[in-house]
Write a protein that holds these residues in place. Structure first.
Motif, PDB file in Angstrom:
ATOM      1  N   TYR A 148       0.886  -1.206  -0.060  1.00  0.00           N
ATOM      2  CA  TYR A 148       0.050   0.019  -0.009  1.00  0.00           C
ATOM      3  C   TYR A 148       0.893   1.408   0.181  1.00  0.00           C
ATOM      4  N   LEU A 149       0.506   2.079  -0.981  1.00  0.00           N
ATOM      5  CA  LEU A 149       1.215   3.644  -0.881  1.00  0.00           C
ATOM      6  C   LEU A 149       0.383   4.507  -0.180  1.00  0.00           C
ATOM      7  N   LEU A 150       0.857   5.016   1.178  1.00  0.00           N
ATOM      8  CA  LEU A 150       0.190   5.667   2.218  1.00  0.00           C
ATOM      9  C   LEU A 150       0.618   7.296   2.271  1.00  0.00           C
ATOM     10  N   PRO A 151      -0.262   8.058   2.357  1.00  0.00           N
ATOM     11  CA  PRO A 151       0.031   9.563   2.764  1.00  0.00           C
ATOM     12  C   PRO A 151       0.639   9.666   4.202  1.00  0.00           C
ATOM     13  N   GLN A 152       1.291  10.851   4.471  1.00  0.00           N
ATOM     14  CA  GLN A 152       1.605  11.388   5.683  1.00  0.00           C
ATOM     15  C   GLN A 152       0.740  12.276   6.182  1.00  0.00           C
ATOM     16  N   PRO A 153       0.430  12.461   7.484  1.00  0.00           N
ATOM     17  CA  PRO A 153      -0.494  13.639   7.964  1.00  0.00           C
ATOM     18  C   PRO A 153       0.365  14.992   7.702  1.00  0.00           C
ATOM     19  N   LYS A 154      -0.426  15.928   7.545  1.00  0.00           N
ATOM     20  CA  LYS A 154       0.185  17.219   7.389  1.00  0.00           C
ATOM     21  C   LYS A 154       0.935  17.865   8.358  1.00  0.00           C
ATOM     22  N   ASN A 155       0.814  17.295   9.603  1.00  0.00           N
ATOM     23  CA  ASN A 155       1.617  17.865  10.645  1.00  0.00           C
ATOM     24  C   ASN A 155       2.923  17.232  11.155  1.00  0.00           C
ATOM     25  N   LEU A 156       3.383  16.284  10.054  1.00  0.00           N
ATOM     26  CA  LEU A 156       4.649  15.691  10.102  1.00  0.00           C
ATOM     27  C   LEU A 156       5.728  16.491   9.435  1.00  0.00           C
ATOM     28  N   PRO A 157       6.858  16.356   9.768  1.00  0.00           N
ATOM     29  CA  PRO A 157       8.106  17.371   9.439  1.00  0.00           C
ATOM     30  C   PRO A 157       8.260  17.357   8.084  1.00  0.00           C
ATOM     31  N   PHE A 158       8.017  16.468   7.073  1.00  0.00           N
ATOM     32  CA  PHE A 158       8.239  16.793   5.389  1.00  0.00           C
ATOM     33  C   PHE A 158       7.096  16.101   4.865  1.00  0.00           C
ATOM     34  N   SER A 159       5.776  16.295   5.311  1.00  0.00           N
ATOM     35  CA  SER A 159       4.908  15.661   4.714  1.00  0.00           C
ATOM     36  C   SER A 159       4.404  15.778   3.416  1.00  0.00           C
ATOM     37  N   TYR A 160       4.523  17.159   3.050  1.00  0.00           N
ATOM     38  CA  TYR A 160       4.316  17.614   1.668  1.00  0.00           C
ATOM     39  C   TYR A 160       4.730  17.084   0.478  1.00  0.00           C
ATOM     40  N   THR A 161       6.088  16.436   1.023  1.00  0.00           N
ATOM     41  CA  THR A 161       6.946  15.992  -0.393  1.00  0.00           C
ATOM     42  C   THR A 161       7.456  14.486   0.053  1.00  0.00           C
ATOM     43  N   ARG A 162       6.592  13.766   1.176  1.00  0.00           N
ATOM     44  CA  ARG A 162       6.919  12.378   1.478  1.00  0.00           C
ATOM     45  C   ARG A 162       6.031  11.615   1.528  1.00  0.00           C
ATOM     46  N   GLU A 163       5.991  10.103   1.396  1.00  0.00           N
ATOM     47  CA  GLU A 163       4.994   9.330   1.575  1.00  0.00           C
ATOM     48  C   GLU A 163       5.703   8.072   2.015  1.00  0.00           C
ATOM     49  N   ASP A 164       4.558   6.947   2.473  1.00  0.00           N
ATOM     50  CA  ASP A 164       5.103   5.696   3.197  1.00  0.00           C
ATOM     51  C   ASP A 164       4.696   4.587   2.135  1.00  0.00           C
ATOM     52  N   ILE A 165       5.380   3.423   2.458  1.00  0.00           N
ATOM     53  CA  ILE A 165       4.859   2.419   1.690  1.00  0.00           C
ATOM     54  C   ILE A 165       4.664   1.074   2.971  1.00  0.00           C
ATOM     55  N   LEU A 166       3.497   0.559   2.910  1.00  0.00           N
ATOM     56  CA  LEU A 166       3.428  -0.761   3.783  1.00  0.00           C
ATOM     57  C   LEU A 166       3.464  -2.198   3.192  1.00  0.00           C
ATOM     58  N   ILE A 167       4.472  -2.696   3.415  1.00  0.00           N
ATOM     59  CA  ILE A 167       4.326  -4.169   2.736  1.00  0.00           C
ATOM     60  C   ILE A 167       3.719  -5.103   3.967  1.00  0.00           C
ATOM     61  N   VAL A 168       2.639  -6.065   3.413  1.00  0.00           N
ATOM     62  CA  VAL A 168       2.317  -7.098   4.463  1.00  0.00           C
ATOM     63  C   VAL A 168       2.351  -8.530   3.857  1.00  0.00           C
ATOM     64  N   LYS A 169       3.171  -9.518   4.576  1.00  0.00           N
ATOM     65  CA  LYS A 169       3.215 -10.700   4.212  1.00  0.00           C
ATOM     66  C   LYS A 169       2.052 -11.541   4.364  1.00  0.00           C
ATOM     67  N   GLY A 170       1.369 -12.019   3.609  1.00  0.00           N
ATOM     68  CA  GLY A 170       0.022 -12.826   3.769  1.00  0.00           C
ATOM     69  C   GLY A 170      -1.175 -12.181   3.635  1.00  0.00           C
ATOM     70  N   GLY A 171      -1.808 -11.708   4.763  1.00  0.00           N
ATOM     71  CA  GLY A 171      -2.897 -10.883   4.620  1.00  0.00           C
ATOM     72  C   GLY A 171      -3.921 -11.761   3.706  1.00  0.00           C
ATOM     73  N   ALA A 172      -4.808 -10.855   3.053  1.00  0.00           N
ATOM     74  CA  ALA A 172      -5.780 -11.368   2.338  1.00  0.00           C
ATOM     75  C   ALA A 172      -5.730 -12.345   1.300  1.00  0.00           C
ATOM     76  N   THR A 173      -4.469 -12.248   0.645  1.00  0.00           N
ATOM     77  CA  THR A 173      -4.331 -13.291  -0.412  1.00  0.00           C
ATOM     78  C   THR A 173      -4.204 -14.743   0.264  1.00  0.00           C
ATOM     79  N   ASN A 174      -3.802 -15.026   1.635  1.00  0.00           N
ATOM     80  CA  ASN A 174      -3.667 -16.356   2.236  1.00  0.00           C
ATOM     81  C   ASN A 174      -4.887 -16.754   3.130  1.00  0.00           C
ATOM     82  N   GLU A 175      -6.001 -15.810   3.194  1.00  0.00           N
ATOM     83  CA  GLU A 175      -6.949 -15.993   4.255  1.00  0.00           C
ATOM     84  C   GLU A 175      -8.069 -17.177   3.627  1.00  0.00           C
TER      85      GLU A 175
END
Length: 246
Positions: free
Chosen positions: A213-240
């Motif tokens: 998942y590509l996730l935004p940062q809240p606007k009250n973090l130090p560099f939020s307007y030019t940065r973002e996050d990636i969350l990688i999950v092993k398993g999850g829905a694909t293996n339910e």
């Protein structure tokens, strides 16, 4: 060792504040306090008990202190990986293992270790500049348990910055920050990644069967307007179980 790893190793030996040592600016010390709450919101496993957690490039100061405090409350075991001089500035606790050195070169020390949660925060740009970023990330995901979560956080994105600077608010904010910190833009542009690379991470690990998942940062973090996050999950829905998905 990589040039940037050595730079931070030397910074940790300086008299600078922990905020400055990890690459932020003193005027961001207040917004820095909000970082860990955002990390907790994105890595849901951090709210669970008796889990294994790893922070690669943990730095020193507020964010890692918050992580240590939470791990203590939840009876988690915590592995911290960074330069020795950086780890020397981090408190010792019975549930903490400190692994000095540049990841993944020191991974042999952690043979067969698997984690429920992994944090790589404001680090991936230096890996990209210094070495093989896919080797680094492949090693990270190999160390995830089933349903384990890896947050690649605080990724500077030049494409995102360009889009932001095409807004009226972005233009105004850039003028203010450029006047107070003329070196900021130059350093950001040197280290920033771009949409094509960031999206390639999503494609690579989704292709391997992970949920990404590509996730935004809240606007009250130090560099939020030019940065973002990636969350990688092993398993999850694909293996339910299929019955849970119908």
């Amino acid at each position: 060792m990589g040039k940037y790893f050595n730079q931070y190793e030397n910074l940790a030996k300086s008299d600078l504040s922990s905020t400055e040592i990890v690459g932020r600016h003193m005027h961001q010390s207040t917004s820095e306090k909000r970082i860990f709450n955002d990390i907790k919101r994105k890595i849901s496993n951090l709210g669970k008990v008796n889990l294994t957690i790893c922070d690669i490039g943990c730095g020193c100061g507020r964010v890692v202190d918050d992580l240590i405090n939470l791990a203590g409350v939840n009876h988690n075991t915590l592995t911290l990986i960074d330069a020795k001089s950086m780890l020397d500035r981090v408190k010792d606790k019975p549930f903490i293992e400190k692994v000095p050195g540049e990841f993944p070169g020191n991974v042999d020390i952690m043979t067969n270790k698997k984690f429920d949660a992994m944090i790589v925060y404001s680090v991936i740009q230096y890996v990209f500049m210094d070495g093989n970023v896919y080797k680094f990330l492949d090693q990270c995901v190999d160390m995830l348990k089933h349903n384990g979560q890896l947050l690649i956080g605080d990724i500077p994105n030049l494409s995102k910055k360009i889009r932001f600077l095409n807004t009226d608010f972005g233009i105004d904010l850039h003028k203010k920050t450029s006047q107070t910190n003329p070196k900021l833009s130059k350093m950001f542009n040197k280290l920033a990644l771009e949409d094509t690379f960031i999206l390639s991470i999503l494609a690579r690990y989704r292709g391997m069967g992970f949920e990404v998942y590509l996730l935004p940062q809240p606007k009250n973090l130090p560099f939020s307007y030019t940065r973002e996050d990636i969350l990688i999950v092993k398993g999850g829905a694909t293996n339910e179980k299929r019955s849970n998905m119908e």
